[in-house]
Design a protein around this motif. Structure first.
Motif, PDB file in Angstrom:
ATOM      1  N   GLY A  40       0.789  -1.230   0.000  1.00  0.00           N
ATOM      2  CA  GLY A  40       0.000   0.000   0.000  1.00  0.00           C
ATOM      3  C   GLY A  40       0.816   1.274   0.000  1.00  0.00           C
ATOM      4  O   GLY A  40       0.252   2.369   0.070  1.00  0.00           O
ATOM      5  N   SER A  41       2.127   1.156  -0.106  1.00  0.00           N
ATOM      6  CA  SER A  41       2.993   2.338  -0.035  1.00  0.00           C
ATOM      7  C   SER A  41       3.219   2.950  -1.407  1.00  0.00           C
ATOM      8  O   SER A  41       2.934   2.352  -2.446  1.00  0.00           O
ATOM      9  CB  SER A  41       4.350   1.960   0.574  1.00  0.00           C
ATOM     10  OG  SER A  41       5.042   1.056  -0.291  1.00  0.00           O
ATOM     11  N   GLU A  86      -2.066   8.852  -7.995  1.00  0.00           N
ATOM     12  CA  GLU A  86      -2.464   9.182  -6.620  1.00  0.00           C
ATOM     13  C   GLU A  86      -3.856   8.650  -6.308  1.00  0.00           C
ATOM     14  O   GLU A  86      -4.112   8.141  -5.206  1.00  0.00           O
ATOM     15  CB  GLU A  86      -2.414  10.701  -6.428  1.00  0.00           C
ATOM     16  CG  GLU A  86      -2.912  11.189  -5.076  1.00  0.00           C
ATOM     17  CD  GLU A  86      -2.183  10.556  -3.897  1.00  0.00           C
ATOM     18  OE1 GLU A  86      -2.799  10.450  -2.809  1.00  0.00           O
ATOM     19  OE2 GLU A  86      -0.998  10.159  -4.040  1.00  0.00           O
ATOM     20  N   THR A  87      -4.772   8.723  -7.275  1.00  0.00           N
ATOM     21  CA  THR A  87      -6.126   8.208  -7.072  1.00  0.00           C
ATOM     22  C   THR A  87      -6.112   6.700  -6.834  1.00  0.00           C
ATOM     23  O   THR A  87      -6.796   6.186  -5.938  1.00  0.00           O
ATOM     24  CB  THR A  87      -7.009   8.535  -8.289  1.00  0.00           C
ATOM     25  OG1 THR A  87      -7.099   9.952  -8.439  1.00  0.00           O
ATOM     26  CG2 THR A  87      -8.410   7.963  -8.115  1.00  0.00           C
ATOM     27  N   ARG A 101      -3.758   4.878  -5.658  1.00  0.00           N
ATOM     28  CA  ARG A 101      -3.173   4.576  -4.354  1.00  0.00           C
ATOM     29  C   ARG A 101      -4.142   4.903  -3.220  1.00  0.00           C
ATOM     30  O   ARG A 101      -4.328   4.125  -2.296  1.00  0.00           O
ATOM     31  CB  ARG A 101      -1.882   5.382  -4.204  1.00  0.00           C
ATOM     32  CG  ARG A 101      -1.208   5.222  -2.869  1.00  0.00           C
ATOM     33  CD  ARG A 101       0.139   5.940  -2.913  1.00  0.00           C
ATOM     34  NE  ARG A 101       0.649   6.083  -1.577  1.00  0.00           N
ATOM     35  CZ  ARG A 101       0.665   7.215  -0.893  1.00  0.00           C
ATOM     36  NH1 ARG A 101       0.191   8.318  -1.434  1.00  0.00           N
ATOM     37  NH2 ARG A 101       1.143   7.272   0.331  1.00  0.00           N
ATOM     38  N   ARG A 102      -4.774   6.067  -3.317  1.00  0.00           N
ATOM     39  CA  ARG A 102      -5.638   6.518  -2.232  1.00  0.00           C
ATOM     40  C   ARG A 102      -6.948   5.729  -2.180  1.00  0.00           C
ATOM     41  O   ARG A 102      -7.405   5.343  -1.106  1.00  0.00           O
ATOM     42  CB  ARG A 102      -5.935   8.016  -2.425  1.00  0.00           C
ATOM     43  CG  ARG A 102      -6.757   8.640  -1.300  1.00  0.00           C
ATOM     44  CD  ARG A 102      -6.985  10.115  -1.534  1.00  0.00           C
ATOM     45  NE  ARG A 102      -7.767  10.368  -2.736  1.00  0.00           N
ATOM     46  CZ  ARG A 102      -7.283  10.908  -3.851  1.00  0.00           C
ATOM     47  NH1 ARG A 102      -6.006  11.241  -3.938  1.00  0.00           N
ATOM     48  NH2 ARG A 102      -8.063  11.108  -4.895  1.00  0.00           N
ATOM     49  N   GLU A 103      -7.568   5.488  -3.339  1.00  0.00           N
ATOM     50  CA  GLU A 103      -8.896   4.885  -3.363  1.00  0.00           C
ATOM     51  C   GLU A 103      -8.874   3.359  -3.465  1.00  0.00           C
ATOM     52  O   GLU A 103      -9.812   2.701  -3.025  1.00  0.00           O
ATOM     53  CB  GLU A 103      -9.701   5.474  -4.525  1.00  0.00           C
ATOM     54  CG  GLU A 103      -9.955   6.980  -4.367  1.00  0.00           C
ATOM     55  CD  GLU A 103     -10.795   7.547  -5.488  1.00  0.00           C
ATOM     56  OE1 GLU A 103     -11.218   6.755  -6.370  1.00  0.00           O
ATOM     57  OE2 GLU A 103     -11.033   8.762  -5.490  1.00  0.00           O
ATOM     58  N   LYS A 104      -7.816   2.801  -4.046  1.00  0.00           N
ATOM     59  CA  LYS A 104      -7.778   1.357  -4.247  1.00  0.00           C
ATOM     60  C   LYS A 104      -6.721   0.660  -3.413  1.00  0.00           C
ATOM     61  O   LYS A 104      -6.645  -0.566  -3.406  1.00  0.00           O
ATOM     62  CB  LYS A 104      -7.567   1.049  -5.730  1.00  0.00           C
ATOM     63  CG  LYS A 104      -8.603   1.678  -6.642  1.00  0.00           C
ATOM     64  CD  LYS A 104      -8.967   0.752  -7.750  1.00  0.00           C
ATOM     65  CE  LYS A 104     -10.106   1.333  -8.585  1.00  0.00           C
ATOM     66  NZ  LYS A 104     -11.373   0.733  -8.265  1.00  0.00           N
ATOM     67  N   GLY A 105      -5.873   1.431  -2.738  1.00  0.00           N
ATOM     68  CA  GLY A 105      -4.847   0.843  -1.888  1.00  0.00           C
ATOM     69  C   GLY A 105      -3.762   0.108  -2.645  1.00  0.00           C
ATOM     70  O   GLY A 105      -3.082  -0.771  -2.094  1.00  0.00           O
ATOM     71  N   ASP A 111       5.436  13.654  -2.911  1.00  0.00           N
ATOM     72  CA  ASP A 111       4.376  13.058  -2.090  1.00  0.00           C
ATOM     73  C   ASP A 111       4.559  11.564  -1.837  1.00  0.00           C
ATOM     74  O   ASP A 111       3.660  10.907  -1.311  1.00  0.00           O
ATOM     75  CB  ASP A 111       3.015  13.310  -2.740  1.00  0.00           C
ATOM     76  CG  ASP A 111       2.632  14.777  -2.708  1.00  0.00           C
ATOM     77  OD1 ASP A 111       2.855  15.426  -1.663  1.00  0.00           O
ATOM     78  OD2 ASP A 111       2.135  15.291  -3.731  1.00  0.00           O
ATOM     79  N   ASP A 150       5.857   8.138  -0.027  1.00  0.00           N
ATOM     80  CA  ASP A 150       6.124   7.747   1.359  1.00  0.00           C
ATOM     81  C   ASP A 150       7.619   7.565   1.573  1.00  0.00           C
ATOM     82  O   ASP A 150       8.136   7.799   2.666  1.00  0.00           O
ATOM     83  CB  ASP A 150       5.418   6.423   1.690  1.00  0.00           C
ATOM     84  CG  ASP A 150       3.915   6.510   1.539  1.00  0.00           C
ATOM     85  OD1 ASP A 150       3.333   7.482   2.042  1.00  0.00           O
ATOM     86  OD2 ASP A 150       3.330   5.617   0.902  1.00  0.00           O
TER      87      ASP A 150
END
Length: 281
Positions: A33-34, A185-186, A188-192, A207, A209
């Motif tokens: 998830g990173s 980014e979407t 990563r944020r919404e689907k992990g 941005d 990690d």
């Protein structure tokens, strides 16, 4: 803490007839998830490392484990490539069909996914990258940024847990770059989805990690973007620059202003400078 999705254990790789290894004893864990960014000049080893993550290249020594599967195990190859998808810098090399939705369906069709499930995956993937309204368009008529988003959708239709993007914005104009980065980014944020981004552009790493700097086939630096970009002189010694915000703050520090170097975003940089100016009044 969960097990890393990818483990890189003392990996070295040498191309045929090369005078020196492209990778030398690299060990890394990629957290599930990173968002990990890999940075380095040409020949640093970053793209070679990327190709080792889903068995496009196999290590000369050491091993890469994807969800515990060794990339050298031919029996696990299909599962490894279902787990880790690759997106390259030239989307034209990944587009194989004359209609967008057919292109996105190509990989699941080859995996024998049932037609109804393919339809669902294609629609979901295209919506995820903001290209659903273009599903009946011809890919060659799209912009570079749109083509790259279609290439990402084609990987998403495989339902990977990790996407490795090897300089996906290198051939794009600023608008295309913004489109692709917003898509990443979407996801990563919404689907992990775990994201590994290989890039030449400093601003694309802000941005993340984690930021890993490659040099001479080895890991030269490893930390958060704020930590790594604060090491301005070391990065310059590697032939790399820093984000424009860091460059400005560093220049002002050299002129005697006690400014932090970890204000990477424009608003943070502006606030830091404003605070100093206010204090000096």
């Amino acid at each position: 803490m969960s097990e890393p999705i990818i483990k890189i254990e003392q990996v070295s790789y040498t191309y045929r007839e090369a005078k020196r290894p492209a990778l030398q004893d690299v060990s890394l864990d990629i957290a599930r998830g990173s968002f990990t960014a890999l940075l380095g000049h040409n020949g640093s080893g970053k793209s070679t490392l990327a190709k080792c993550l889903n068995a496009i290249l196999l290590p000369s020594s050491g091993r890469v484990l994807v969800e515990g599967m060794d990339t050298a195990d031919e029996r696990a190859l299909l599962d490894i490539r279902r787990t880790v998808g690759m997106v390259f810098q030239n989307p034209d090399n990944q587009i194989v069909a004359s209609v967008v939705e057919d292109d996105v369906a190509f990989a699941p069709e080859n995996l024998g996914v049932p037609p109804a499930e393919i339809r669902r995956r294609v629609d979901e993937a295209l919506r995820s990258v903001g290209m659903y309204d273009f599903r009946l368009h011809a890919p060659h008529l799209l912009s570079g940024g749109q083509k790259q988003r279609i290439a990402i959708a084609g990987v998403l239709a495989m339902q990977p847990q990790c996407i490795v993007l090897d300089e996906p914005t290198a051939m794009l104009d600023p608008i295309g770059r913004r489109e692709v980065l917003a898509t990443i980014e979407t996801l990563r944020r919404e689907k992990g989805i775990t994201v590994v981004l290989i890039t030449h552009h400093m601003e694309e790493c802000i941005d993340a990690d984690r930021l890993i700097v490659m040099s001479g086939g080895r890991v030269a630096m490893d930390g958060t973007p704020r930590e790594v970009f604060s090491r301005v002189e070391e990065l310059r010694a590697e032939g790399l620059t820093v984000p424009e915000t860091t460059e400005l703050l560093y220049g002002l520090r050299q002129s005697g202003f006690p400014l932090p170097l970890d204000a990477l975003h424009v608003d943070e940089c502006a606030d830091a400078i404003a605070a100093i100016l206010k204090k000096d009044r």
